[in-house]
Design a protein around this motif. Structure first.
Motif: not given
Length: 246
Positions: A168-173, A197-206
């Motif tokens: 996950s950390e590598v993919f985020e780069t 369709n906004f920040l689909l990866w980043q909103l996981a725990y938002t």
């Protein structure tokens, strides 16, 4: 609720906003949709200055999605012209408030004038050390993830990255938001309850906050209320209350 109720020690470092309701705001006034977009500039200014004054590190605004290209050509052209004019108009305010401008999305898809104005503003504000204002332009979460996968696949193919090293950390780069923290608070105006369709990866725990306020009417008080609501929630990240509290 007043700003004084906000606990500065637990401010969200990154706030994201889906600025929705411009068209309905204009329709309610018997005007064309572009009228709503023009009157939304004050809300952008208020949200930006509000975040800067509080000490929020990042504010990401969903300004134009990849799906928005499918809107009527007249509206798209009006939005692009408005983008150029607004960046020019607000540059002094960004500098005054020590705001650094950034952008995510398929920037190459923007008209030439828009790209030029955007890049100039990013260059002129790059040394500012306050709030980073991120414009999501020609952006969608699925587009971003697919683009990241493509770049990652090229690096695997060229032996720059081993398959077993992907995490996950590598993919985020490989994402547009590399080096930014994930949003802790996402606000959507206009009463719609979806993330579009906004920040689909980043909103996981938002934490997500919905308000019925149409975006052109959104002001600093509304921002403060959203932050206070966020601070009154318990963020567990998959754990139970007892674990969080200890």
């Amino acid at each position: 609720m007043p700003k004084e109720n906000i606990v500065k020690e637990s401010l969200p470092k990154h706030i994201a906003i889906i600025m929705d309701g411009n068209g309905r705001w204009a329709k309610n006034k018997g005007a064309a949709r572009i009228f709503g977009h023009r009157n939304a500039v004050a809300a952008v200014r208020d949200a930006t200055e509000g975040c800067a004054e509080l000490g929020v590190d990042y504010l990401t605004l969903y300004a134009f999605s990849t799906e928005n290209w499918g809107r009527p050509a007249e509206e798209v052209m009006g939005l692009m012209e408005l983008l150029v004019a607004t960046i020019k108009q607000e540059l002094k305010t960004l500098q005054k408030n020590n705001v650094k401008l950034a952008a995510i999305g398929d920037i190459e898809a923007l008209p030439k004038r828009c790209k030029k104005q955007l890049r100039e503003a990013i260059e002129l504000t790059k040394n500012n050390s306050g709030l980073t204002l991120v414009l999501a332009l020609s952006y969608s979460g699925r587009w971003e993830i697919i683009e990241a996968i493509k770049r990652l696949a090229v690096d695997v193919k060229e032996d720059k990255l081993k398959l077993d090293d992907i995490s996950s950390e590598v993919f985020e780069t490989y994402l547009n938001t590399a080096n930014m923290p994930d949003p802790e608070l996402m606000i959507r105006t206009s009463g719609e309850m979806r993330i579009s369709n906004f920040l689909l990866w980043q909103l996981a725990y938002t934490e997500i906050y919905f308000t019925d306020k149409l975006w052109p009417d959104f002001r600093r008080q509304d921002l403060n209320e959203a932050i206070i609501a966020y601070q009154n929630r318990e963020r567990r990240f998959g754990r139970i209350s007892e674990q969080v509290n200890t």
